[in-house]
Every structure is written in C-alpha cells, then in structure tokens.
Scaffold this motif. Structure first.
Motif, PDB file in Angstrom:
ATOM      1  N   VAL A 239       0.837  -1.212   0.000  1.00  0.00           N
ATOM      2  CA  VAL A 239       0.000   0.000   0.000  1.00  0.00           C
ATOM      3  C   VAL A 239       0.864   1.250   0.000  1.00  0.00           C
ATOM      4  O   VAL A 239       0.645   2.184  -0.780  1.00  0.00           O
ATOM      5  CB  VAL A 239      -0.939  -0.015   1.234  1.00  0.00           C
ATOM      6  CG1 VAL A 239      -1.597   1.351   1.430  1.00  0.00           C
ATOM      7  CG2 VAL A 239      -1.989  -1.102   1.086  1.00  0.00           C
ATOM      8  N   ILE A 240       1.856   1.280   0.876  1.00  0.00           N
ATOM      9  CA  ILE A 240       2.726   2.450   0.980  1.00  0.00           C
ATOM     10  C   ILE A 240       3.585   2.614  -0.267  1.00  0.00           C
ATOM     11  O   ILE A 240       3.792   3.736  -0.753  1.00  0.00           O
ATOM     12  CB  ILE A 240       3.599   2.350   2.257  1.00  0.00           C
ATOM     13  CG1 ILE A 240       2.698   2.488   3.497  1.00  0.00           C
ATOM     14  CG2 ILE A 240       4.681   3.421   2.264  1.00  0.00           C
ATOM     15  CD1 ILE A 240       3.431   2.308   4.812  1.00  0.00           C
ATOM     16  N   GLU A 241       4.083   1.509  -0.811  1.00  0.00           N
ATOM     17  CA  GLU A 241       4.883   1.600  -2.043  1.00  0.00           C
ATOM     18  C   GLU A 241       4.038   2.170  -3.186  1.00  0.00           C
ATOM     19  O   GLU A 241       4.500   3.031  -3.938  1.00  0.00           O
ATOM     20  CB  GLU A 241       5.424   0.218  -2.434  1.00  0.00           C
ATOM     21  CG  GLU A 241       6.257   0.261  -3.702  1.00  0.00           C
ATOM     22  CD  GLU A 241       6.861  -1.080  -4.062  1.00  0.00           C
ATOM     23  OE1 GLU A 241       7.116  -1.317  -5.260  1.00  0.00           O
ATOM     24  OE2 GLU A 241       7.089  -1.900  -3.151  1.00  0.00           O
ATOM     25  N   TYR A 242       2.805   1.709  -3.319  1.00  0.00           N
ATOM     26  CA  TYR A 242       1.909   2.219  -4.369  1.00  0.00           C
ATOM     27  C   TYR A 242       1.664   3.715  -4.174  1.00  0.00           C
ATOM     28  O   TYR A 242       1.703   4.491  -5.141  1.00  0.00           O
ATOM     29  CB  TYR A 242       0.584   1.455  -4.331  1.00  0.00           C
ATOM     30  CG  TYR A 242      -0.395   1.888  -5.396  1.00  0.00           C
ATOM     31  CD1 TYR A 242      -0.340   1.346  -6.682  1.00  0.00           C
ATOM     32  CD2 TYR A 242      -1.380   2.848  -5.123  1.00  0.00           C
ATOM     33  CE1 TYR A 242      -1.249   1.757  -7.664  1.00  0.00           C
ATOM     34  CE2 TYR A 242      -2.276   3.255  -6.095  1.00  0.00           C
ATOM     35  CZ  TYR A 242      -2.212   2.712  -7.363  1.00  0.00           C
ATOM     36  OH  TYR A 242      -3.104   3.122  -8.335  1.00  0.00           O
ATOM     37  N   TYR A 243       1.434   4.111  -2.910  1.00  0.00           N
ATOM     38  CA  TYR A 243       1.204   5.533  -2.615  1.00  0.00           C
ATOM     39  C   TYR A 243       2.413   6.376  -3.014  1.00  0.00           C
ATOM     40  O   TYR A 243       2.280   7.432  -3.632  1.00  0.00           O
ATOM     41  CB  TYR A 243       0.911   5.705  -1.120  1.00  0.00           C
ATOM     42  CG  TYR A 243       0.740   7.143  -0.695  1.00  0.00           C
ATOM     43  CD1 TYR A 243      -0.517   7.739  -0.721  1.00  0.00           C
ATOM     44  CD2 TYR A 243       1.830   7.908  -0.269  1.00  0.00           C
ATOM     45  CE1 TYR A 243      -0.680   9.060  -0.327  1.00  0.00           C
ATOM     46  CE2 TYR A 243       1.677   9.220   0.113  1.00  0.00           C
ATOM     47  CZ  TYR A 243       0.410   9.799   0.084  1.00  0.00           C
ATOM     48  OH  TYR A 243       0.261  11.119   0.451  1.00  0.00           O
ATOM     49  N   MET A 244       3.608   5.894  -2.659  1.00  0.00           N
ATOM     50  CA  MET A 244       4.829   6.652  -2.945  1.00  0.00           C
ATOM     51  C   MET A 244       5.097   6.738  -4.452  1.00  0.00           C
ATOM     52  O   MET A 244       5.542   7.775  -4.948  1.00  0.00           O
ATOM     53  CB  MET A 244       6.010   6.001  -2.220  1.00  0.00           C
ATOM     54  CG  MET A 244       5.926   6.103  -0.700  1.00  0.00           C
ATOM     55  SD  MET A 244       7.227   5.184   0.166  1.00  0.00           S
ATOM     56  CE  MET A 244       8.651   6.192  -0.242  1.00  0.00           C
ATOM     57  N   VAL A 245       4.788   5.676  -5.178  1.00  0.00           N
ATOM     58  CA  VAL A 245       4.955   5.705  -6.641  1.00  0.00           C
ATOM     59  C   VAL A 245       3.988   6.710  -7.256  1.00  0.00           C
ATOM     60  O   VAL A 245       4.362   7.530  -8.106  1.00  0.00           O
ATOM     61  CB  VAL A 245       4.748   4.293  -7.231  1.00  0.00           C
ATOM     62  CG1 VAL A 245       4.665   4.368  -8.769  1.00  0.00           C
ATOM     63  CG2 VAL A 245       5.870   3.361  -6.818  1.00  0.00           C
ATOM     64  N   GLN A 246       2.749   6.659  -6.801  1.00  0.00           N
ATOM     65  CA  GLN A 246       1.723   7.549  -7.348  1.00  0.00           C
ATOM     66  C   GLN A 246       2.001   9.012  -7.050  1.00  0.00           C
ATOM     67  O   GLN A 246       1.607   9.897  -7.816  1.00  0.00           O
ATOM     68  CB  GLN A 246       0.341   7.165  -6.786  1.00  0.00           C
ATOM     69  CG  GLN A 246      -0.154   5.798  -7.214  1.00  0.00           C
ATOM     70  CD  GLN A 246      -0.274   5.685  -8.728  1.00  0.00           C
ATOM     71  OE1 GLN A 246      -0.912   6.506  -9.383  1.00  0.00           O
ATOM     72  NE2 GLN A 246       0.369   4.662  -9.305  1.00  0.00           N
ATOM     73  N   ASN A 247       2.693   9.270  -5.975  1.00  0.00           N
ATOM     74  CA  ASN A 247       2.971  10.650  -5.580  1.00  0.00           C
ATOM     75  C   ASN A 247       4.404  11.085  -5.905  1.00  0.00           C
ATOM     76  O   ASN A 247       4.872  12.108  -5.395  1.00  0.00           O
ATOM     77  CB  ASN A 247       2.696  10.826  -4.087  1.00  0.00           C
ATOM     78  CG  ASN A 247       1.215  10.794  -3.762  1.00  0.00           C
ATOM     79  OD1 ASN A 247       0.535  11.820  -3.833  1.00  0.00           O
ATOM     80  ND2 ASN A 247       0.700   9.611  -3.415  1.00  0.00           N
ATOM     81  N   GLY A 248       5.068  10.309  -6.753  1.00  0.00           N
ATOM     82  CA  GLY A 248       6.398  10.688  -7.214  1.00  0.00           C
ATOM     83  C   GLY A 248       7.473  10.628  -6.139  1.00  0.00           C
ATOM     84  O   GLY A 248       8.523  11.254  -6.274  1.00  0.00           O
ATOM     85  N   MET A 249       7.241   9.839  -5.079  1.00  0.00           N
ATOM     86  CA  MET A 249       8.207   9.733  -4.000  1.00  0.00           C
ATOM     87  C   MET A 249       9.138   8.538  -4.168  1.00  0.00           C
ATOM     88  O   MET A 249      10.145   8.422  -3.467  1.00  0.00           O
ATOM     89  CB  MET A 249       7.465   9.610  -2.652  1.00  0.00           C
ATOM     90  CG  MET A 249       6.527  10.758  -2.369  1.00  0.00           C
ATOM     91  SD  MET A 249       5.448  10.405  -0.949  1.00  0.00           S
ATOM     92  CE  MET A 249       6.650  10.428   0.367  1.00  0.00           C
ATOM     93  N   TYR A 250       8.779   7.655  -5.088  1.00  0.00           N
ATOM     94  CA  TYR A 250       9.536   6.414  -5.240  1.00  0.00           C
ATOM     95  C   TYR A 250       9.425   5.925  -6.670  1.00  0.00           C
ATOM     96  O   TYR A 250       8.334   5.940  -7.259  1.00  0.00           O
ATOM     97  CB  TYR A 250       8.968   5.367  -4.273  1.00  0.00           C
ATOM     98  CG  TYR A 250       9.574   3.986  -4.390  1.00  0.00           C
ATOM     99  CD1 TYR A 250      10.802   3.693  -3.832  1.00  0.00           C
ATOM    100  CD2 TYR A 250       8.873   2.970  -5.049  1.00  0.00           C
ATOM    101  CE1 TYR A 250      11.343   2.414  -3.921  1.00  0.00           C
ATOM    102  CE2 TYR A 250       9.409   1.689  -5.133  1.00  0.00           C
ATOM    103  CZ  TYR A 250      10.643   1.419  -4.575  1.00  0.00           C
ATOM    104  OH  TYR A 250      11.174   0.162  -4.675  1.00  0.00           O
ATOM    105  N   ASN A 251      10.549   5.505  -7.226  1.00  0.00           N
ATOM    106  CA  ASN A 251      10.574   4.942  -8.576  1.00  0.00           C
ATOM    107  C   ASN A 251      11.180   3.555  -8.494  1.00  0.00           C
ATOM    108  O   ASN A 251      12.380   3.408  -8.276  1.00  0.00           O
ATOM    109  CB  ASN A 251      11.390   5.823  -9.521  1.00  0.00           C
ATOM    110  CG  ASN A 251      11.397   5.287 -10.951  1.00  0.00           C
ATOM    111  OD1 ASN A 251      10.878   4.203 -11.213  1.00  0.00           O
ATOM    112  ND2 ASN A 251      11.966   6.046 -11.855  1.00  0.00           N
TER     113      ASN A 251
END
Length: 260
Positions: A239-251
């Motif tokens: 859940v957190i990984e998906y959130y971070m990807v969607q918000n440009g925090m993680y690639n």
C-alpha cells in the motif's frame, strides 16, 4: 591478619555489634576466620578482622550474598577498598534504576492509553519502550546522535499522542487489510501512516532511512515490534509503495529510491 589479637569472640561481638552465633558461622564458612589461641583454642580477633568485617557488612548491605562476598575477598586482584566497592555497586544500581525507569515508563504510558482506549496491543507498546535504547543505538550508528536525539527526546505528552495515533492506524490496517491498494480509503491510510512516521522520526531521519538497504531497515523494524501479522505487514508495504509511486516519491526502476 594483625598479629595483635586483642579481642575474644565476646569482646569482638560487643565491639562490632555482630552476634556470637553469626561470628561462629562466618568462621565456619571461612568468610571471617578467627585465630585460635594455641593453649585455650578460643577464637581471637584483631584490628584486621574489624577492617575485613566492615567490608563484609558493606558488601552485604549493597546486595551481595555471602558466597559472592567470599569470592571477592579472596580475589587479590580486586581493589577491595570501600570507596571502590561503593563505586562498583553504584554503577550496578544505576543500571538497575535505568531498567526500572523504563519499566515504570512503559507501565505509565500503557495505563494512560488504557484510560482512553480499549483493546490496545499493550504488549507491543511495552516492548517498544523497553527496546528504545537498542533502537536509539541503531539509529545513532546509521545516522547520527543529533538525529537520534530528535527522535527519542520527546515529552511524555508527545509520546502519548503518537502512541494513540499509531494504535488508531493499526486498527485501520486490520480493518482494511486485503483491499486493493488503489482504493481511496486505502491510499488515505497510506498517507496517514507516512505522516505519522514523519512526525515520529522527523524529516532528517526519513531522508537517512531512504539511503539505507532494505535489510538494514528491516533490522530497525524488528526492534520496533510492529503490531501486525506477516500478512498485514506485507499488504501495508504494498500500500505504501503504491502511494509513494503515485505521488512521485519512489521509482521502483531507479537505483536511487530516496524519500524526498
């Protein structure tokens, strides 16, 4: 021992305040051996016996048992001056006090939470408080003392507020676990979780975490004793990984995945 043996056992008992029965026992076990008069075979004591007895009484008062005291008195490599003995025992009691302070702190915070909430994972909270020193040592090693101080030097009010916040979040996780990661309520949970983590550790620590290997982060998470099952934890990570990807925090395709 002092060659001048001026005291019979009766006089030595009166001078030291120790009963004759106790002196007999100390003599029998070799803790405070009296000298024997070659003619009468009566027990005799001198000034050196008084000095040794003072050490025995002091060590006993400080919590050592007679067996431990006997070993200490026989070990000639130890400096058995009363001052050094007190310093050694002071250190031991300070360590015990630190442990008791942690236990009392855990109990106090748990009671405060029980007053305001029901069915909280209190054993998790207690474990976390007891593990704080290990957590702090780990954080200092991988970041800095300044960052660790900011994380762990908080008022009791701040700690209690954060405890309540994470307990509420854990309940939401257990309620939503298994739902698709893109659901709005699930992504709102991810946002709350990250905001609460940021509030707890601060921006500097979050940035430092972003530079660490997953295995290193895992060691810290184990010390934190999260209140989740393996299934819940795996789902929350997704859940957190998906959130971070969607918000440009993680690639996930980048070699440099740092929290911005």
């Amino acid at each position: 021992m002092d060659k001048e043996l001026n005291f019979t056992i009766g006089k030595f008992s009166k001078k030291t305040g120790l009963s004759i029965r106790t002196l007999h026992y100390y003599d029998e076990i070799g803790l405070l051996k009296a000298q024997k008069d070659p003619n009468s075979r009566h027990r005799l004591y001198g000034e050196d016996h008084i000095v040794k007895l003072q050490k025995i009484v002091a060590l006993k008062f400080l919590g050592y048992n007679l067996e431990e005291i006997g070993l200490m008195l026989m070990d000639t490599s130890l400096n058995l001056s009363l001052q050094n003995t007190l310093l050694q025992q002071q250190k031991a009691f300070e360590e015990k006090k630190q442990h008791l302070d942690k236990v009392l702190k855990a109990i106090s915070r748990t009671i405060s939470l029980l007053d305001s909430q029901e069915n909280i994972p209190s054993e998790i909270l207690i474990n976390n408080i007891q593990n704080e020193q290990d957590q702090r040592t780990w954080l200092e090693h991988f970041t800095s003392k300044e960052i660790a101080d900011k994380v762990y030097i908080k008022s009791e009010e701040e700690n209690l507020s954060l405890d309540k916040e994470f307990i509420d979040l854990s309940r939401e996780v257990k309620k939503l676990v298994g739902k698709p990661v893109h659901y709005p309520e699930v992504q709102e949970l991810a946002n709350k979780h990250l905001q609460a983590s940021l509030k707890y550790v601060g921006e500097e620590a979050m940035y430092a975490f972003g530079k660490l290997e997953d295995e290193q982060i895992g060691d810290f998470q184990i010390m934190m004793a999260p209140p989740y099952t393996e299934e819940e934890e795996k789902w929350l990570d997704q859940v957190i990984e998906y959130y971070m990807v969607q918000n440009g925090m993680y690639n996930p395709n980048s070699n440099e995945n740092n929290v911005k």
